[in-house]
Each structure stands twice: as C-alpha cells, then as structure tokens.
Enzyme design. Sequence first.
Site: not given
Ligand code: GLN
Length: 535
Positions: A13, A149, A190-191, A223, A383, A464, A509, A511
Amino acid sequence: MKKYIFVTGGVCSSLGKGIAAASLGSLLECRGFTVRMIKVDPYINVDAGTMSPYQHGEVYVTDDGAETDLDLGNYSRFTGSTLNQANSITTGQVYQSVIKKEREGRYLGKTVQVIPHITDEIKQRIYKIGEDPNVDFTVIEVGGTVGDIESIPFLEAARQMIHDIGRENVLSVHLTLVPTVTGGELKTKPTQHSVKELQSIGIQPDILLCRAAVELDPSMRRKIASFTNVQLDSVLTARDVNTTIYEIPLIYHNQGLDELVLKKMGMTIPSIDLSPWQHVVDIFNTAKQTAKIALVGKYVDLGDAYKSIDEALVHGGIGNGSKVKIIKIDSEQLEKEERPLDEVFKDIDGILIPGGFGQRGIQGMIDTAKYARENKIPLLGICLGMQVMVIEYSRNKAQLDEADSSEFKPDGPQSVVSLLEEQINVQSYGGTMRLGRSETHLKENTKIWHIYGSDVIFERHRHRYEVTNSYKDQLTENGLLINGYTPDGSLVETVEWPDHPWGIGVQYHPEFLSKPFKPHPLFKSFVEAALKNVK
Ligand code: GLN
C-alpha cells in the site's frame, strides 16, 4: 459508449494509487472530457466515519454528508468530479444493501451469493455513476492491494465488466512497485508477482505504472513487459517526486498516459491544456518566501490524519505565491513536556488547531490558543479548534474559570460548548453527526466577511458539539466576535478574536473545499497573515 477505468495497486500500500487515479482523471479533464471518480474500499465498515484517523487517515466529508476515505479528497483537489455518497463504495454498504434486499424478499427462492449478487450490486453502483449522460469516463480506484482477500469481489466485478462491455470500454491500470535493493539495483520480481495475482483473477492489465525511485530504462521496461504480457509502450514509470504531488499529472502526461488510455479505448485524441498544473508547479519552483505553520493536534503521528488541511495550507501558500512548511506538534506532548511555549513556537509564523474528538491533548490546544492570542500570532481554529478558542477565551477573558466542553466534562458547571440539541438522543455512532454542506450567514463588514467577499457561504460540517447559546452574550460582552451564524441564527459558525491580527475559528471544515487552482479564501488569508509574521 461509456468508458470505465479501474486503477488497482500491487505489492504494497501507500504507492500513491489515489493520486495516480486522480491524476489520470485530471488529464482526461484537461483534454475536455467529463470524468467521475469512484473509490471502492474493501473494508466492512459502512463508511470511514467510525474509523480512527490513526487507522485510516483523515475522514473526508462530501456535500451530502458522506464520511469517506481520504482519497475522495484527492479527487476533489485534482478533478472536477462531483463527489457524493455514491462515489464511495465499501464492502459494508454493498453487503448491507444486498442483505436488506434479501430480507425484503427481492431474491425470493434464490441462494444469495457473492457471485452474482454481491458482484451485481457492485457493478450496478458503478454503472449508475458512469451512465449519467454527461459523463465520458468513470475512474474507479480499488482500495487495498491485489491479493487481499477482501478486494476479490470488487476485482471480480471489474473482470465481469470487461467481459460484459468489452476491453475497449473497460481498462485496467495497475500501479506497482519496482524497489531498489542495496547496491542500487532495481528489482522487477514484485511487479511480476503482483501482475500474476491480477491475471489469476482474470484481469490482464492494459497499463502498468511502475513506482520507482528513478526512471526505468528501456531494458527494464522490456523485461517487465515480456513477463506481464503488457505492451512495451504501456509500461510507464511513476517516479518519486521531490517537489510537489501536483507535478504528478505532468509526469504522467509526459510519459503519454492519457494518450495511451484514449488510444486503447478507441477514442480520438483532443488537444490538452495543462496550463493550470504548470502554473502550480511554477509557483513551487519560483516561490521565495515560506510560511512556517504549526499544526497543533493529537493525531500528528500519522502522516495522513490531517491530509486536507495540509493540502489547503499548501494551496494557501500557492495563493500567495509562496510555500508553506507545516510543523506538526502533538498537543498531548505539549502538556507532558511543559516546554515553554516561547521555545515551541519560536520560529512559527502561524498556528492551526484542527478538528478532533475526545479529551486527550485538549489542554495543550487550550494553552496554544492562549499563547497565540496573547502573542498576536495568526491562528486558525477548525471545528474542535474553534471550540478550543471559545473555551480558552471564556476562561481567560470572560470570567468563566471552569469553562469547558461537555464532550470533555459531561456535567461541568460552565459548558460553553455542549451537545447540539439534535444530538441529545442519538444512540448510534455511524453517520449521525451534523454532517455535510450547509449555509452560514456572515455579518457585513467584518473581517471574515471581507475574506469571503460574501454574506452567504456554504461549508461542510462534521460535529456533535456547539457553542452553548446561553453563554453567547457573556462571551460577546467580553469582546469575542461572533460574526457567522446558521441562517436562523441558532448556531454559532465563526468566532474572531478582537484586537488581534488574525484569530479566526470556524465550526465547519473549509479544508474540504480548497483546490490547488482555487485556494480556499480562509486559508489564503491565513497564510497571508502568517507571511507578514515571517521571522
Ligand atoms: N469533537 C467535536 C464535536 O463533535 C469537534 C468535531 C470536529 O472537530 N470535527 O463537535
């Protein structure tokens, strides 16, 4: 006819299968085709949401709230493929739906088996994406390594698809390793073994991408070609890069990957525009300044745990024509070591506190937030990072000495962060957080509003817990700026430090939406602030 390309991996991997699949998708887009990306994951979890970042790296969240493998993040950064729950297929999902159908009597009278019922379910999910009239190519990355598997039903489904709709419509691209042994010699064995493994399932790879430290010479390729039955011109080198992963589409293109794929699939070859990738690579090669960003979290031991944040920071650098160096700091270690923070952050230009779950390492993050606030170091809290900023501010600026989150102190006297109301009676763990894309309203003429250049923004969530509304007044009266809310005003979405060059926390988020060609405005602005601070 719709075209499907399976990307499998051999030998071991972490060879870069996700990036290879994403790069191929991107090259086809650069030639004007519409591409969809799918990841199939052989694990039995229904989704990645219940897995620890230590096990599997970051959990990537889609607009529709699917908690997926981090490779969907690669697809999002490299391609324009729409990405939803349907683009992430796991063994768990496939079995769950086959068993559900069995209970509903949809296979009445039959013995339900891996072949054809599981493989049919897999094929049907893949075809459903590919059959969209707008889609030309569907690239399917098969997780794991050929020989595992767990991946057999997925490879069997691929074999059947080749048989069902023909080799010119279903292509097999296999990424394998050509290691260097002591003395510098490259080894093809390996290949050979990994291709044999694929052939034993009934798949003859069309193209081999051989991951190697250096370009393979023609005799080595010859090869490999003769041992694996792959045409010589289809044995390519996936050589290691030492600049940026965003150079990989260019490297594959220079070896003719996209042209080979199109030829093998009987397509005409339209012209290609690679200028966006070239631009990104040029910035890397010419950037003079580097911002040093500390990422203070608890999952720092695993390289991929904050993958999208790492990449979004790099994009923030690109947006400023500069580089970013990320220094990962274990927040739990910060607590244990008791090293003076002046020393820890001596050469740091900006600090990012990312998302996370559970109490471990929280005090280290709170101390970090206090340090950054008092010393005017740019800080982005994401977050959990935003929740940490709120706890720190409550304790040190809003006379709430015992402020905490009820995630860490369930019956604490001052839970400034507490469970979202909709979460109070939630019993199960899988897919039950506040997840996916939703709307946030920003107050006009505030810093964050200027950064986004808009009143209404859409970002993805996964949490949450939330800032407790009953403490909002006390926090704002003591200076904390709350400039972003859900449209009904019921949930805090962003906070800002007053009298500070750049201190912003967001409950969502950002990002997940950043791309190399389109850096996310928050990351771009954050890196810009860090660059002003370069020591
Ligand atoms: N643990 C926090 C929550 O549930 C922040 C969650 C997070 O950073 N994604 O609100």
